[in-house]
Design a protein around this motif. Structure first.
Motif, PDB file in Angstrom:
ATOM      1  N   PHE B 335       0.857  -1.176   0.000  1.00  0.00           N
ATOM      2  CA  PHE B 335       0.000   0.000   0.000  1.00  0.00           C
ATOM      3  C   PHE B 335       0.894   1.228   0.000  1.00  0.00           C
ATOM      4  N   ILE B 336       0.740   2.068  -1.009  1.00  0.00           N
ATOM      5  CA  ILE B 336       1.588   3.252  -1.144  1.00  0.00           C
ATOM      6  C   ILE B 336       0.719   4.484  -0.915  1.00  0.00           C
ATOM      7  N   ARG B 337       1.079   5.263   0.108  1.00  0.00           N
ATOM      8  CA  ARG B 337       0.240   6.402   0.447  1.00  0.00           C
ATOM      9  C   ARG B 337       0.545   7.583  -0.457  1.00  0.00           C
ATOM     10  N   GLY B 338      -0.269   7.769  -1.463  1.00  0.00           N
ATOM     11  CA  GLY B 338      -0.069   8.900  -2.361  1.00  0.00           C
ATOM     12  C   GLY B 338      -0.998   8.757  -3.548  1.00  0.00           C
ATOM     13  N   LYS B 339      -1.628   9.812  -3.939  1.00  0.00           N
ATOM     14  CA  LYS B 339      -2.577   9.741  -5.043  1.00  0.00           C
ATOM     15  C   LYS B 339      -1.843   9.801  -6.379  1.00  0.00           C
ATOM     16  N   VAL B 340      -2.249   8.961  -7.305  1.00  0.00           N
ATOM     17  CA  VAL B 340      -1.605   8.904  -8.616  1.00  0.00           C
ATOM     18  C   VAL B 340      -1.964  10.131  -9.437  1.00  0.00           C
ATOM     19  N   SER B 341      -0.949  10.683 -10.112  1.00  0.00           N
ATOM     20  CA  SER B 341      -1.205  11.863 -10.931  1.00  0.00           C
ATOM     21  C   SER B 341      -1.438  11.538 -12.396  1.00  0.00           C
ATOM     22  N   LYS B 342      -0.745  10.541 -12.891  1.00  0.00           N
ATOM     23  CA  LYS B 342      -0.840  10.308 -14.338  1.00  0.00           C
ATOM     24  C   LYS B 342      -0.625   8.840 -14.655  1.00  0.00           C
ATOM     25  N   VAL B 343      -1.353   8.371 -15.684  1.00  0.00           N
ATOM     26  CA  VAL B 343      -1.231   6.990 -16.155  1.00  0.00           C
ATOM     27  C   VAL B 343      -1.109   7.053 -17.671  1.00  0.00           C
ATOM     28  N   GLY B 347       5.171   1.410 -24.524  1.00  0.00           N
ATOM     29  CA  GLY B 347       5.473   0.057 -25.004  1.00  0.00           C
ATOM     30  C   GLY B 347       4.346  -0.858 -24.558  1.00  0.00           C
ATOM     31  N   ASP B 348       4.677  -1.995 -23.951  1.00  0.00           N
ATOM     32  CA  ASP B 348       3.588  -2.859 -23.519  1.00  0.00           C
ATOM     33  C   ASP B 348       3.325  -2.750 -22.018  1.00  0.00           C
ATOM     34  N   LYS B 349       3.800  -1.649 -21.437  1.00  0.00           N
ATOM     35  CA  LYS B 349       3.530  -1.421 -20.019  1.00  0.00           C
ATOM     36  C   LYS B 349       2.619  -0.205 -19.843  1.00  0.00           C
ATOM     37  N   VAL B 350       1.986  -0.141 -18.693  1.00  0.00           N
ATOM     38  CA  VAL B 350       1.223   1.056 -18.356  1.00  0.00           C
ATOM     39  C   VAL B 350       1.986   1.758 -17.232  1.00  0.00           C
ATOM     40  N   LEU B 351       2.473   2.965 -17.522  1.00  0.00           N
ATOM     41  CA  LEU B 351       3.251   3.685 -16.510  1.00  0.00           C
ATOM     42  C   LEU B 351       2.319   4.407 -15.552  1.00  0.00           C
ATOM     43  N   VAL B 352       2.611   4.275 -14.278  1.00  0.00           N
ATOM     44  CA  VAL B 352       1.815   4.939 -13.251  1.00  0.00           C
ATOM     45  C   VAL B 352       2.740   5.896 -12.505  1.00  0.00           C
ATOM     46  N   TRP B 353       2.419   7.176 -12.536  1.00  0.00           N
ATOM     47  CA  TRP B 353       3.236   8.169 -11.820  1.00  0.00           C
ATOM     48  C   TRP B 353       2.535   8.535 -10.532  1.00  0.00           C
TER      49      TRP B 353
ATOM     50  N   GLY C  33      -1.083  13.992  -1.939  1.00  0.00           N
ATOM     51  CA  GLY C  33       0.168  13.802  -2.675  1.00  0.00           C
ATOM     52  C   GLY C  33       0.058  13.879  -4.182  1.00  0.00           C
ATOM     53  N   LYS C  34      -1.154  14.139  -4.708  1.00  0.00           N
ATOM     54  CA  LYS C  34      -1.286  14.133  -6.178  1.00  0.00           C
ATOM     55  C   LYS C  34      -0.432  15.228  -6.819  1.00  0.00           C
ATOM     56  N   CYS C  35      -0.278  16.346  -6.096  1.00  0.00           N
ATOM     57  CA  CYS C  35       0.562  17.414  -6.634  1.00  0.00           C
ATOM     58  C   CYS C  35       1.986  16.905  -6.817  1.00  0.00           C
ATOM     59  N   ALA C  36       2.482  16.242  -5.795  1.00  0.00           N
ATOM     60  CA  ALA C  36       3.852  15.735  -5.852  1.00  0.00           C
ATOM     61  C   ALA C  36       3.996  14.660  -6.913  1.00  0.00           C
ATOM     62  N   ALA C  37       2.937  13.853  -7.065  1.00  0.00           N
ATOM     63  CA  ALA C  37       3.004  12.765  -8.039  1.00  0.00           C
ATOM     64  C   ALA C  37       3.100  13.301  -9.457  1.00  0.00           C
ATOM     65  N   GLY C  38       2.518  14.477  -9.708  1.00  0.00           N
ATOM     66  CA  GLY C  38       2.506  15.011 -11.066  1.00  0.00           C
ATOM     67  C   GLY C  38       3.536  16.085 -11.308  1.00  0.00           C
TER      68      GLY C  38
END
Lengths: 296, 470, 135
Positions: B335-343, B347-353, C33-38
């Motif tokens: 479990f990683i505490r942080g909201k994803v900003s971009k997906v 290539g054949d992967k899906v990058l999650v930032w 943390g969405k700000c930091a993530a982006g």
């Protein structure tokens, strides 16, 4: 179609070639850019401190000038080919429309009575909606066939979306579609709206190098052989930093970074010799020669 | 003294688990239930699930006794594939117009043998499987992604009723005037392309609205791919992939190319807790179902790694916290505490930032599969039904209760009650409890009309307009 | 050594100034943390953009005034565009830069610029750089 034109300081100096290309190609598709008779620097960044009246005075003064020139339709219309200027002028205009007390203070400082009468539209927005990319396409004399180009939008025409965006901020298409209308092959990639670092070029160029690398590598992996942009600072950051990248990053393939008006002028069959080619760090001409697209 | 002209029948709108529970409680007490659902069979979203938290019971297995009973109960008049078009009148005497959509199959004759579905050549994406398109090898060995259903279909092997309907938008006969294979193979000649919608009027004395929920569409989440990026799916689609009776028979493969996903990311709070851009509320169940899905994934892919990007973990129900701890300890879900900003796809992967706010590190995962936990929203048509009934929904479209603390199952109109997720996100035990609660309200009403309780019955057809049953 | 938090320390003068200059409500941030993530520059920062707000929420503004992070914000607006609470973090970054510069002077000086840089920078880089880094 007539519209007031704000060149901005960069397109007047280091980006003079882009400005030449913008004026010529706009004219060729029926967009008559009437330079403001009086203009000053817009400030190059929208001030973010709440009490920022002085910093808004400069862009407000430009808007007053556009109103005075009175060119446009039902409302005076002002355009620019520098995305940062567009961002500053647009946000300033909205601010003045919405904040009455601050509007009075700014007006008293610049000795005017501006209340947001001008409409500010980015040049790509005009080309897309008022001229139409189909019209542009019809006037193309030399389709840019074989040019696999990644459109790079940067930040300023997309964010904050509610204020400035005329395109989808997560998946913009306008510059891609312009390239398609010129006969080029736009290449889609995920970092087209990722920041290039902007003014970090001044204090932290090594950071902008990494940011540029992220963008360029993504464009290259997607199959692009070139990048095209609509912001002179983005063009600089993506172009200039490639010099270090080839030394520091094994396997890095340099990509020429075009300004959209250069490609537009070429495709429309105009004389592209004055379009600022000498200022490129990654020479942007060889690719065009290879594809048989160079007329200079 | 029995009240004259008082109709002790109830209309229940929606045959999800809350509606089913209410229907059975009332039917088993001897009263008649009119149960309406817009889908071809009962069970709502629970029918789509793989296993339920925290017990990891097979969802269809625990539901089927109830759904079968609903299908056969002598006191339940079941209208599936139907819509409630109009309701007039008031407590004690509502007049309900029900439109049954044409199935183009004569259900009185159909034996549910399945030959039509088998024969149908139109392989299409279907709503029940969240329009998944899954890679299959063609005859020449190439990979193509195709839909998981047919143009003539039943929802699932456990569907009640298990009678098929034709999806006219994808049926070759309706669209192009060719085919009619289903008609040819049907042994009892049940196919009827000329079938018309049918209208029915029912009279009831009380109504329970159990209209349920939908998931916020991925199209609205541009930074997560806007629904366009392959192998980025929503939570219900993941339930279908995990389900033993789903399109992959529970074998874990990713849709785009059938590869076994070794790194799977869950993105929480996608559209929830977002007053600025989407829904302000917390959708309550997603922390639990993502932990569950991550565990089920690990049970199927032993060398896989699950990453769940969260902001907080909400596990407040009975044995819920222990369940989440099990996911972390036994199945090593990270479990990683942080909201994803971009997906985005590379290539054949899906990058999650994303970011780990606890260490202060920006992180990225090159995932094989990404599951988004979207906000829960009110199901389509809730607002229109509210207008029809003169009831209110809140700014998000959820039914507004008469009073949230002490009258959560009542509306501002006497005789109309609420149950299930139609009022807002909740889990299965809560939905079932509300189903029984609303049934209790109705039965109490019916008992009072028999003279067995407090309070005067209202005149026939009158709607007092005030709520709050004594 | 423990950091002592008190009613005064968490709403101190510097916190008040940050909120005044930026126009943002620091307590609206729930640290998703969405700000930091982006953030495209987060990789180069010494603390995450979201941690900048966290330190301010705790009243520990001195740490922020020493950080490199606030000078690396490019005002790209990605944080503001994605924040679920509508917080404009770029304004908070600018407020912190102003506070530092009011005390210590400009972060960039014309005299230290190299002629070759001046020759190659687009005007707007120079001007926006001075707008952000000088009084």
């Amino acid at each position: 179609m007539k519209v007031s034109y704000f060149p901005g300081c960069t397109l007047n100096t280091t980006g003079k070639g882009y400005d030449t290309a913008v004026r010529a190609s706009a004219a060729a598709v029926g967009l008559d850019l009437v330079e403001l008779s009086e203009w000053n620097c817009c400030g190059a960044t929208f001030p973010l401190i709440i009490d920022n009246m002085l910093e808004l005075a400069a862009p407000a003064h430009i808007l007053v000038s556009a109103r005075a020139q009175g060119v446009g339709g039902s409302a005076p219309l002002l355009t620019t080919a520098c995305t940062t200027c567009y961002n500053v002028l647009n946000r300033t205009n909205r601010f003045i429309r919405e904040h009455l007390d601050e509007r009075d203070r700014i007006n008293s400082f610049i000795e005017s009575d501006y209340s947001g009468e001008v409409e500010v539209k980015d040049i790509l927005h005009l080309l897309r909606d008022d001229i139409g990319f189909d019209t542009v396409g019809q006037k193309v004399q030399m389709p840019l066939k074989g040019l696999k180009v990644a459109a790079y939008y940067g930040c300023m025409v997309l964010r904050p979306p509610a204020e400035v965006a005329y395109d989808d901020p997560d998946n913009p298409r306008s510059l891609d579609d312009l390239m398609a209308s010129l006969g080029a092959t736009p290449v889609d990639y995920p970092h087209k709206n990722e920041c290039c670092g902007a003014y970090l070029a001044v204090k932290a160029p090594e950071v902008t190098r990494e940011m540029a690398y992220t963008i360029l590598r993504s464009a290259h992996s997607a199959g692009a052989e070139a990048v095209v942009t609509n912001c002179p600072l983005c063009q600089f950051n993506l172009d200039r930093r490639q010099r270090e990248m080839t030394q520091l990053r094994a396997g890095f393939v340099p990509l020429p970074v075009y300004y959209f008006s250069q490609l537009m002028g070429l495709a429309l069959g105009l004389d592209a010799s004055g379009y600022g080619w000498e200022r490129h760090y990654v020479d942007a001409r060889p690719l065009l020669r290879t594809l048989g697209l160079w007329n200079g | 003294m029995p009240a004259a002209g008082f109709n002790r029948r109830v209309l229940i709108v929606g045959a999800g688990i809350a509606g089913i529970q209410a229907a059975l409680d009332i039917a088993n007490s001897g009263h008649e239930v009119v149960l309406v659902d817009r889908l071809p069979s009962v069970g709502g979203h629970m029918h789509q699930l793989s296993e339920t938290f925290p017990t990891l019971d097979c969802s269809q297995c625990i539901m089927t006794p109830r759904t079968v009973e609903v299908g056969r109960h002598k006191n339940i008049k079941l209208y599936v594939y139907s819509e409630v078009e109009d309701i007039q009148g008031g407590i004690g005497s509502f007049r309900v117009q029900i439109r049954r959509k044409p199935a183009y199959v004569n259900w009185d004759v159909c034996t549910a043998c399945g030959a039509c579905t088998e024969a149908c050549p139109q392989q299409i994406p279907v709503d029940f499987d969240r329009r998944l398109e899954i890679a299959r090898a063609t005859k020449s060995g190439q990979l193509r992604t195709i839909g998981t259903g047919k143009a003539i279909y039943t929802l699932s092997p456990q569907a009640v009723p298990k009678k098929p309907v034709i999806d006219v938008e994808h049926c070759t006969w309706f669209q192009k005037g060719k085919c009619r294979l289903c008609e040819k193979v049907c042994p009892v000649k049940a196919i009827d392309y000329e079938q018309q919608p049918a209208w029915f009027e029912e009279q009831v004395g009380a109504i329970i609205l159990a209209t349920g929920y939908e998931l916020y569409p991925l199209e609205k989440l541009g930074e997560y791919g806007g629904g366009q990026v392959p192998d980025v799916i929503d939570a219900l689609a993941m339930e279908r992939l995990l389900s033993a009776s789903g399109p992959m028979a529970g074998v874990m493969r990713r849709p785009s190319d059938g590869k076994v996903p070794k790194e799977v990311v869950w993105i929480q709070c996608a559209g929830s807790r977002d007053p600025e851009l989407h829904m302000s509320y917390c959708s309550k169940i997603c922390c639990m179902y993502s932990a569950k899905q991550a565990m089920l994934y690990k049970h199927k892919v032993h060398d896989g790694q699950a990453f769940v990007f969260y902001i907080d973990i909400r596990s407040a129900g009975k044995r819920y916290e222990e369940f989440v701890q099990r996911a972390m300890e036994d199945d090593r879900v990270l479990f990683i505490r942080g909201k994803v900003s971009k997906v985005f796809r590379e290539g054949d992967k899906v990058l999650v930032w994303g970011v780990d706010t606890l260490t202060g590190l920006p992180v990225e995962v090159a995932a094989d599969l990404v599951v988004i936990s979207p906000a829960m929203i009110a199901s389509e048509g809730t607002r229109q039904m509210a207008e029809m009934l003169g009831l209110e929904v809140d700014e998000f479209g959820w039914w507004t209760e008469y009073e949230g603390n002490l009258s959560p199952l009542e509306t501002t109109r006497e005789g109309i009650f609420l149950a299930g997720t139609g009022t807002g996100p909740k889990d299965i035990p809560e939905a079932v409890s509300q189903g029984s609660g609303a049934a209790g309200k109705v039965l109490s009403l019916f008992a009072r009309w028999n003279g067995g309780g407090e309070g005067q019955p209202q005149p026939d057809g009158a709607d007092t307009g005030s709520g709050g049953q004594p | 050594m423990r950091v002592r938090l008190t009613a005064e320390s968490v709403h101190n003068e510097l916190v008040r100034r940050i909120e005044e200059y930026s126009g943002q409500d620091l307590m609206a941030c729930y640290q998703c943390g969405k700000c930091a993530a982006g953030c495209p520059v987060a990789f180069a920062m010494d603390m995450l953009p979201s941690q900048v707000i966290r330190y301010a929420q705790l009243g520990l503004v001195e740490t922020l005034l020493e950080s490199k992070t606030i000078w690396l914000c490019a005002a790209c607006q990605t944080c503001y565009t994605r924040c679920p609470k509508g917080i404009d973090l770029s304004r908070i970054m600018e407020a912190l830069r102003e506070i530092v510069m009011f005390e210590r002077g400009s972060h960039i000086n014309y005299d230290e610029l190299l002629p070759e840089d001046l020759a190659e920078w687009p005007q707007q880089a120079f001007i926006s750089g001075f707008r952000k880094y000088a009084l």
